[in-house]
Design a protein around this motif. Structure first.
Motif, PDB file in Angstrom:
ATOM      1  N   LYS A 221      12.986 -10.256 -18.568  1.00  0.00           N
ATOM      2  CA  LYS A 221      12.328 -10.683 -18.244  1.00  0.00           C
ATOM      3  C   LYS A 221      10.504 -10.466 -19.745  1.00  0.00           C
ATOM      4  CE  LYS A 221      13.171  -9.962 -13.607  1.00  0.00           C
ATOM      5  NZ  LYS A 221      12.170  -9.625 -12.289  1.00  0.00           N
ATOM      6  N   ILE A 222      10.584  -9.197 -20.212  1.00  0.00           N
ATOM      7  CA  ILE A 222       9.353  -9.503 -21.143  1.00  0.00           C
ATOM      8  C   ILE A 222       9.670 -10.249 -22.103  1.00  0.00           C
ATOM      9  CG2 ILE A 222       8.143  -7.639 -22.363  1.00  0.00           C
ATOM     10  CD1 ILE A 222       9.017  -5.432 -20.127  1.00  0.00           C
TER      11      ILE A 222
ATOM     12  N   ARG B 192      10.793  -9.062 -30.247  1.00  0.00           N
ATOM     13  CA  ARG B 192      11.640  -9.945 -30.047  1.00  0.00           C
ATOM     14  C   ARG B 192      12.842  -9.039 -30.104  1.00  0.00           C
ATOM     15  NH1 ARG B 192      11.941 -15.091 -27.190  1.00  0.00           N
ATOM     16  NH2 ARG B 192      13.280 -15.544 -27.871  1.00  0.00           N
TER      17      ARG B 192
ATOM     18  N   GLN C 277      11.594 -12.422 -22.716  1.00  0.00           N
ATOM     19  CA  GLN C 277      11.307 -14.135 -22.695  1.00  0.00           C
ATOM     20  C   GLN C 277      10.216 -14.223 -22.678  1.00  0.00           C
ATOM     21  OE1 GLN C 277      13.233 -14.359 -18.877  1.00  0.00           O
ATOM     22  NE2 GLN C 277      15.073 -16.165 -19.508  1.00  0.00           N
ATOM     23  N   LYS C 278       9.184 -13.761 -21.738  1.00  0.00           N
ATOM     24  CA  LYS C 278       7.820 -14.317 -22.634  1.00  0.00           C
ATOM     25  C   LYS C 278       7.181 -13.974 -23.506  1.00  0.00           C
ATOM     26  CE  LYS C 278       6.782 -13.417 -17.668  1.00  0.00           C
ATOM     27  NZ  LYS C 278       6.413 -12.852 -16.337  1.00  0.00           N
ATOM     28  N   THR C 279       8.695 -13.291 -24.728  1.00  0.00           N
ATOM     29  CA  THR C 279       7.247 -12.714 -25.906  1.00  0.00           C
ATOM     30  C   THR C 279       7.397 -13.215 -26.685  1.00  0.00           C
ATOM     31  OG1 THR C 279       8.204 -10.064 -25.007  1.00  0.00           O
ATOM     32  CG2 THR C 279       7.395 -10.363 -27.159  1.00  0.00           C
ATOM     33  N   THR C 280       6.777 -14.750 -27.616  1.00  0.00           N
ATOM     34  CA  THR C 280       7.548 -14.893 -28.754  1.00  0.00           C
ATOM     35  C   THR C 280       6.748 -14.098 -30.032  1.00  0.00           C
ATOM     36  OG1 THR C 280       4.646 -15.313 -29.093  1.00  0.00           O
ATOM     37  CG2 THR C 280       6.301 -16.482 -27.080  1.00  0.00           C
TER      38      THR C 280
END
Length: 634
Positions: free
Chosen positions: A39-40, A50, A42-45
């Motif tokens: 979940k973290i 990543r 998926q929200k990290t760019t």
């Protein structure tokens, strides 16, 4: 040998991920952590974040089929960010994933790439793990000297950086290699140190793996009492915490009691293992237990119980075969997907290159066509003049080549016969000559003379097979053979030759089972078929080890009877299968370095052919071989 390595590998995986009382709980913990990390992620760019999240994620789900794509993404990001440490770490872990899927070549390639990368970046811990992983793969391939070199290099690095966890894995694996090399004392030193480290780190399951190895080594050394104490402790641990471990401990107890001559105790432990197996199945160990019980009851002349365990053995083999097929299919799917991705990438590169050079290639094609046209017109007339001369020369060359091949074949035949007479037959005859000379000179007592007789009989018995093959083969090459057809009772013929081969030099304590139907009859030359059976069974004896099974059975197909000779030996490499029945002499060393001449299978094929039969072979390297002989049904 191969079987024990597979069991050890299975237990390592099992104890790490599937221990009965903690598996469900551990699996839930891994799943919760993996879901949270994902979940973290998926929200990290940010690529660096990543990469760290992916490396942590695959550590939690590395036993899952879905891990592959995340490994590949982590390696891609490591390249992009030039993070050599995490790239090497993920490559090593991806190698473990491939190994679990039975993709051993892909696993070894990944370990070697990780090693090359780690050596370039100087990441000591990853260098150590890469050396250790490569050593493990060489061990699975039976390259023990090479495996030991890698394990020792990994040990040196783990000691230098004080990586106790890595050292525990390293010393456990190294003890297996040293044991296979016969260096048992060194193996004990290494496994004792591994146990000490793992106890210090509180790694209960890993301690159990190391103690399992130690018991094996002690049994090889003949220290049965000490081995029994360790095995019983493992059983007590297993019966409370891990039923699979309990079955594995009982397998060792059955083997130990048979080796010490206590057959009743062996039967007791086997029955106990069978009861636990019904509750918590573990086919790998039960196959070995059923094999041993089959032989025990056979030796006790209790054929009913022997047949019972033969049936149980076959049922477990079917289960294992089904499971291995599933793993193999999964591995093939992964391999195919990887090949498709590589193919698409290569295709993309080719398209880009074609676009860049399209115009240049067009001009080149026009120029090439002009050159070819001119060259063709220039050469055409010369070719016409030379055509007749070349045809005559070709015919002469073919005649010379055929004569040369015939001459070479005759020379090889002569050299092979002289070589066999000079080396394979000379040794036993020299021994017999020396014994007679000692008797003539009164230098040998009666007791000494009697003690030498079994050795001479065994050597002469093995060479009797060779001499018979040589004489029949030579006669078939020179004058041909005359077939004298009679009705043959195959079961009696097989039993006669089994009893004969028990006294040959090829017998090493294997289990030979005559499973031929009592009504199996054929019409053929009895002497020739006897040579065929003897050659095939002695071939199985040559390439099997103590306690391996060799089964001779029959089945029917139309108006034919099929004789089937199956063994659990080392198998035949795919590249050697086509050479077995060729015209060239081909032989490899047996499990005790027994030498062969290559005549046996060539002669066998000739004898089957002139008796209007067929012979073929099926084999998987490392998993045994089966020969099939098809003859007319009486």
């Amino acid at each position: 040998m191969f079987r024990s390595k597979i069991i050890f590998y299975f237990l390592v995986c099992f104890l790490c991920f599937w221990s009965p009382q903690v598996n469900a709980f551990q699996h839930d913990i891994h799943k919760v952590k993996a879901d949270s990390i994902f979940k973290i992620y998926q929200k990290t760019t940010d690529d660096s974040s990543r990469l760290l999240l992916l490396s942590e994620l695959v550590h939690e789900i590395h036993y899952s089929d879905s891990a592959l794509k995340y490994y590949e993404e982590a390696i891609f990001l490591s390249d992009k960010l030039n993070n050599k440490e995490l790239k090497a770490q993920n490559m090593n872990r991806l190698g473990v994933y491939y190994r679990n899927m039975n993709l051993q070549e892909e696993a070894l390639n990944m370990y070697e790439l990780a090693l090359e990368l780690s050596l370039g970046s100087g990441e000591k811990i990853q260098i150590g793990h890469s050396y250790n992983n490569i050593g493990q793969m060489y061990f699975y391939k039976d390259y023990y000297d090479e495996a030991l070199d890698y394990y020792e290099e990994a040990e040196r690095i783990f000691l230098k950086v004080d990586d106790q966890n890595g050292l525990g894995y390293n010393l456990t694996g190294m003890s297996l290699v040293l044991s296979e090399l016969g260096r048992y004392r060194e193996a004990l030193e290494k496994i004792n140190k591994a146990i000490e480290i793992r106890e210090m780190l509180g790694q209960t399951r890993q301690v159990m793996v190391s103690k399992f190895n130690k018991a094996d080594i002690l049994m090889d050394l003949g220290a049965f009492e000490e081995a029994e104490n360790d095995i019983l402790k493992l059983y007590e641990y297993g019966i409370t915490n891990d039923k699979i471990r309990a079955i594995n401990a009982l397998e060792k107890m059955v083997e130990l009691k048979i080796k010490t001559g206590d057959q009743q105790a062996a039967i007791k432990y086997a029955n106990l293992a069978h009861d636990i197996h019904l509750e918590k199945p573990f086919s790998e160990s039960m196959i070995h237990i059923y094999q041993m019980m089959n032989q025990v009851y056979f030796n006790l002349n209790d054929l009913e119980n022997a047949q019972k365990y033969q049936s149980l053995l076959q049922a477990e083999r079917n289960i294992i075969k089904s499971e291995r097929t599933k793993i193999q299919l999964a591995g093939l799917t992964i391999k195919k997907q990887k090949e498709e991705i590589d193919f698409l990438n290569r295709q993309k590169d080719l398209i880009e290159q074609n676009e860049q050079f399209k115009m240049f290639l067009s001009y080149g094609l026009v120029i090439t066509l002009l050159i070819i046209t001119i060259a063709y017109l220039t050469v055409y007339r010369a070719l016409q003049r030379e055509k007749i001369n070349l045809t005559k020369l070709s015919e002469q060359n073919k005649k010379i080549e055929i004569q040369s091949q015939d001459l070479e074949k005759l020379n090889k035949m002569k050299d092979k016969i002289f070589s066999i007479l000079a080396h394979d037959l000379k040794g036993p005859l020299n021994s017999l000559s020396g014994l007679v000379k000692l008797i003539q000179e009164d230098n040998l007592t009666k007791e000494e003379f009697i003690s030498y007789i079994p050795i001479l009989a065994e050597n002469l018995g093995s060479n009797n097979i060779l001499l018979e093959n040589l004489l029949v083969w030579s006669r078939s090459q020179m004058n041909g053979l005359e077939v004298n057809n009679t009705r043959i009772d195959i079961q009696k013929l097989v039993q006669k030759n089994i009893e004969y081969l028990y006294h040959s030099g090829y017998y090493k304590g294997q289990i030979i089972i005559n499973d031929v139907d009592s009504d199996a009859w054929t019409v053929a030359d009895k002497s020739m078929i006897e040579i065929v059976i003897r050659n095939l069974v002695s071939n199985s004896l040559k390439f099997t080890k103590q306690n391996d099974q060799i089964i001779i059975s029959t089945y029917y197909q139309n108006d034919k009877v099929i004789i089937k000779v199956s063994d659990e030996g080392i198998g035949i490499k795919r590249k050697n299968l086509d050479r077995l029945f060729g015209s060239e002499f081909f032989s490899t060393l047996g499990t005790h370095q027994e030498k062969g001449t290559g005549i046996g299978l060539i002669l066998t094929k000739e004898l089957i052919k002139i008796n209007k039969g067929e012979i073929w072979v099926e084999s998987e390297y490392g998993s045994g071989t089966t020969f099939f002989v098809e003859l007319p049904k009486a």
